[in-house]
Design a protein around this motif. Structure first.
Motif, PDB file in Angstrom:
ATOM      1  N   LEU A  54      14.002  46.372  37.182  1.00  0.00           N
ATOM      2  CA  LEU A  54      12.979  46.472  38.229  1.00  0.00           C
ATOM      3  C   LEU A  54      12.863  45.203  39.068  1.00  0.00           C
ATOM      4  N   MET A  62      16.730  49.674  45.774  1.00  0.00           N
ATOM      5  CA  MET A  62      16.224  50.725  44.901  1.00  0.00           C
ATOM      6  C   MET A  62      15.312  51.707  45.634  1.00  0.00           C
ATOM      7  N   GLU A  67      11.875  53.430  41.494  1.00  0.00           N
ATOM      8  CA  GLU A  67      11.050  52.285  41.069  1.00  0.00           C
ATOM      9  C   GLU A  67       9.784  52.768  40.355  1.00  0.00           C
ATOM     10  N   GLN A 106       3.505  50.427  44.478  1.00  0.00           N
ATOM     11  CA  GLN A 106       4.296  51.606  44.845  1.00  0.00           C
ATOM     12  C   GLN A 106       3.487  52.550  45.736  1.00  0.00           C
ATOM     13  N   ARG A 155      12.621  40.640  43.016  1.00  0.00           N
ATOM     14  CA  ARG A 155      12.835  41.679  44.037  1.00  0.00           C
ATOM     15  C   ARG A 155      11.555  41.950  44.838  1.00  0.00           C
TER      16      ARG A 155
END
Ligand SMILES: Nc1ncnc2c1ncn2[C@@H]1O[C@H](COP(=O)(O)OP(=O)(O)OP(=O)(O)O)[C@@H](O)[C@H]1O
Ligand SMILES: [Mg+2]
Length: 211
Positions: A54, A62, A67, A106, A155
């Protein structure tokens, strides 16, 4: 059956969550509590392996749903093998990030519908929710400056300011809906002031839970 107290720490990058985890645990132990400290994504061997995927800056492309699913895959492992057994034993669990981070990052950040996140939350957690979510609120510029000073960006840290503004808004939105369960810390303040705020919050939680 859960008897312990489940507290999660939330907020954007560089807000000071991880810095304050040991202090929070020490404070609770000084008050006679048995404390388990853990974090997400991760917290168990399997979930930490998912965390590597992740956070890896080597995997920049991704898909957002991938995710999301990986977050809940890691959470399922962590919740059922580590968090819930500790709560059943009556312990206090302090978790550095949990499902509110998924809604914030998210959901608000990547734009996934909150209702889809809620489906996975129900699947993985059933009725389990944190008793308290301590939100470390910080302006995006200060938080990013602190996080950058820490070293190589993961990330998420490579995202732009607008992404983190949406995340901050999302967290504050959620906190505003349930203020008694979401104590907000003014996290841009100096360490000593942050700890004073935290101590007040923890005193209140101990009084309310009375365990
Ligand atoms: N009150 C503070 N004032 C100034 N610097 C701070 C303060 N609290 C923490 N820091 C520093 O800011 C940096 C980020 O803190 P920390 O790693 O605890 O944030 P975090 O909320 O865990 O971030 P992330 O979500 O990225 O894990 C660290 O280098 C830490 O030493
Ligand atoms: Mg951290």
């Amino acid at each position: 059956m859960k008897h312990g107290v489940f507290i999660t720490l939330e907020g954007g990058e560089g807000a000071g969550k991880s810095t304050n985890v040991p202090w929070i645990a020490d404070y609770l132990r000084s008050q006679g509590k048995t404390v388990l400290v853990t974090r997400e994504p991760g917290g168990t061997e399997v979930a930490e392996a998912i965390r590597e995927v992740l956070l890896s800056p080597e995997l920049p492309g991704m898909n957002a749903d991938t995710e999301l699913l990986l977050m809940f895959a890691a959470r399922n492992e962590h919740l059922h093998t580590k968090i819930l057994p500790a709560l059943v034993r009556g312990e206090w669990v302090i978790c550095d990030r949990f499902t509110d981070a998924t809604y914030a990052y998210q959901g608000y950040g990547r734009g996934i519908a909150l209702s889809r996140i809620a489906v996975l939350e129900q699947w993985v957690q059933g009725d389990v929710r944190p008793d308290y979510v301590i939100l470390f609120d910080i302006d995006v510029t200060t938080g990013m400056t602190r996080a950058q000073a820490r070293g190589r960006a993961d990330r998420f840290e490579q995202e732009h300011a607008a992404f983190f503004e949406r995340i901050r808004h999302g967290y504050l939105q959620r906190a505003g809906e349930l203020p008694a369960r979401y104590p907000v810390i003014q996290a841009a303040q100096a360490r000593v002031n942050v700890r004073e705020q935290l101590q007040q919050v923890l005193e209140r939680i101990i009084a309310e839970t009375n365990t």
